[in-house]
Design a protein around this motif. Structure first.
Motif, mmCIF file in Angstrom:
data_model
loop_
_atom_site.group_PDB
_atom_site.id
_atom_site.type_symbol
_atom_site.label_atom_id
_atom_site.label_comp_id
_atom_site.label_asym_id
_atom_site.label_seq_id
_atom_site.Cartn_x
_atom_site.Cartn_y
_atom_site.Cartn_z
ATOM 1 N N ALA A 51 0.752 -1.225 -0.087
ATOM 2 C CA ALA A 51 0.001 -0.030 0.012
ATOM 3 C C ALA A 51 0.805 1.232 0.003
ATOM 4 N N GLU A 68 -6.446 0.635 -0.927
ATOM 5 C CA GLU A 68 -6.631 1.282 -2.272
ATOM 6 C C GLU A 68 -7.417 0.085 -3.052
ATOM 7 N N GLN A 90 -4.071 -0.770 -6.020
ATOM 8 C CA GLN A 90 -2.914 -0.258 -5.456
ATOM 9 C C GLN A 90 -2.279 0.879 -6.367
#
Length: 437
Positions: free
Chosen positions: A145, A214, A217
């Motif tokens: 992340a 997310e 990502q």
């Protein structure tokens, strides 16, 4: 500026030397090309060289450099006022933009919004809000992340170098689970199993305020969260009273073929963070979420001197108009489809290609050593350098640095897009042939 324009304009090389003596080494640079002016998907440097921009300021100018509607909105606001601090003397366009985001962010529930200046600020404030709303401290994030460079967001970022190296102890109560990437042998089942192990071995889920991820990502390599994974996370959060935070800083504002990437899923987050493409090149970020959650913080606990600056807010109103009027979600799907088709046509000739992926126009190609699962960052960097030599700006990403991500403005003209694809193909072929020689 006087130094810059004394005599003839400086070269990139001369400015690079000045930069080295004036700016801290920790501010990394992807190129040594110094921008002078830009228009839509093109940038000209101080030497007059023209480049096609497939970085877009890292997914910031989704609506293109200097979109006329954005520039017009900013000029109008400049003629009225530039700053009062919304917490001191508020203004209508802040309220109006919050109302628009409350209706656009995924989730069939009442929402409220706050504005700040950067993506990291948005993520930090989402954590503050989650802790205030739940009375809990712990945060769960995922490997690979990227959530920012401030201390709290750095602790949640799942990549050590360069983001954490040398900065000492990270804030406590942040835990990481593996993000599901089948290409790397991490299935949804494995990731969920490790999350369950985390809850058994390291942190009681009753102490967890939020799980943050997310939807695709960004810095981690443009890996999309599988739908089954997102659905399972929503169920886990509901079971344990945990809030789900979607970090849409890079995925937001038509990049993935939807205004927000979470629209690709059948579940909604409790909190959504956004920045980058929100204001078309002006600093603005936001957190939007469930009204009762957003109201958990006391008055004065959220905000900032420049938070919701009226110039950025005016630009953001124009960005939302452009996304709708120019149908940029459809445009992103069209461009991404063309790019992925072109890349797929190269698989048989370029053995380094390991994967081609990404929703909408948030696309990437990953490189390994030929006939191997070993990441090949040298190949990715060589392609990036070769493309730059031919006037195309590309970015790499990924935990191993072996991924090239494609982030041109969604408003890029067809003929310039075609030119860029030709450069991408030629660069990959050249590097592959050199590697095979």
């Amino acid at each position: 500026m006087d130094l810059f324009w004394k005599g003839n304009p400086m070269s990139n090389k001369e400015l690079s030397e000045r930069r080295d003596s004036a700016i801290a080494r920790g501010v990394g640079m992807m190129t040594q090309v110094y921008a002078d002016r830009a228009e839509n998907a093109e940038v000209w440097d101080i030497e007059g060289n023209r480049y096609i921009d497939f970085a877009a300021g890292i997914a910031v100018v989704n609506t293109g450099h200097r979109h006329p509607k954005v520039i017009e909105a900013v000029k109008k606001q400049l003629d009225r006022f530039t700053h009062t601090c919304h917490q001191v003397m508020p203004y209508e366009n802040y309220v109006g933009l919050a109302e628009r985001l409350n209706t656009r962010v995924p989730g069939e529930f009442e929402k409220k919004t706050i504005f700040v200046s950067t993506g990291a600020e948005a993520v930090e404030n989402a954590v503050k809000i989650a802790r205030a709303a739940t009375g809990r401290n712990a945060i769960v994030a995922f490997s690979g992340a990227f959530h920012g460079r401030t201390f709290m967001t750095m602790s949640m970022t799942g990549k050590v170098f360069p983001y954490k190296a040398g900065f000492g102890a990270m804030p406590a109560d942040v835990f990481h689970a593996p993000f599901p990437i089948e290409l790397h042998g991490v299935t949804v089942e494995h990731s969920l199993g490790e999350l369950n192990r985390l809850f058994k071995a390291d942190v009681d889920p009753a102490r967890v305020a939020a799980i943050i991820l997310e939807p695709v990502q960004g810095e981690g390599g443009f890996y999309e969260a599988p739908k089954a994974f997102m659905t399972a996370l929503r169920e886990i959060c509901d079971e344990h009273g945990i809030l789900l935070i979607a970090d849409e800083v890079q995925t937001g504002f038509a990049r993935t073929g939807k205004v927000f990437a979470m629209e690709h899923h059948d579940v909604a987050p409790d909190l959504t963070t956004m920045a980058k493409g929100l204001a078309g090149g002006f600093p603005l970020a936001a957190v939007t979420g469930r009204a009762e959650v957003m109201d958990a913080a006391n008055p004065g606990g959220l905000g900032g001197t420049y938070a919701g600056n009226p110039i950025g807010v005016a630009a953001a109103h124009a960005v939302l108009d452009v996304i709708d009027e120019e149908e940029l979600c459809d445009r992103a799907n069209y461009l991404g489809s063309r790019l992925k088709q072109r890349l797929e046509s190269l698989r048989s000739d370029i053995p380094e290609i390991a994967d081609i992926r990404g929703p909408g126009f948030m696309n990437a190609v990953e490189f390994n050593l030929p006939a191997s699962s070993t990441p090949n960052p040298d190949f990715a960097n060589a392609v990036k350098a070769e493309a730059l030599n031919h006037g195309l700006v590309l970015l790499t990403c990924g935990v191993y640095g072996n991924v090239i991500r494609f982030l041109s403005p969604i408003t890029i003209q067809d003929e310039i897009f075609a030119e860029a694809m030709d450069i991408i193909e030629a660069s990959m072929r050249t590097v592959s042939q050199k590697a095979a020689a």
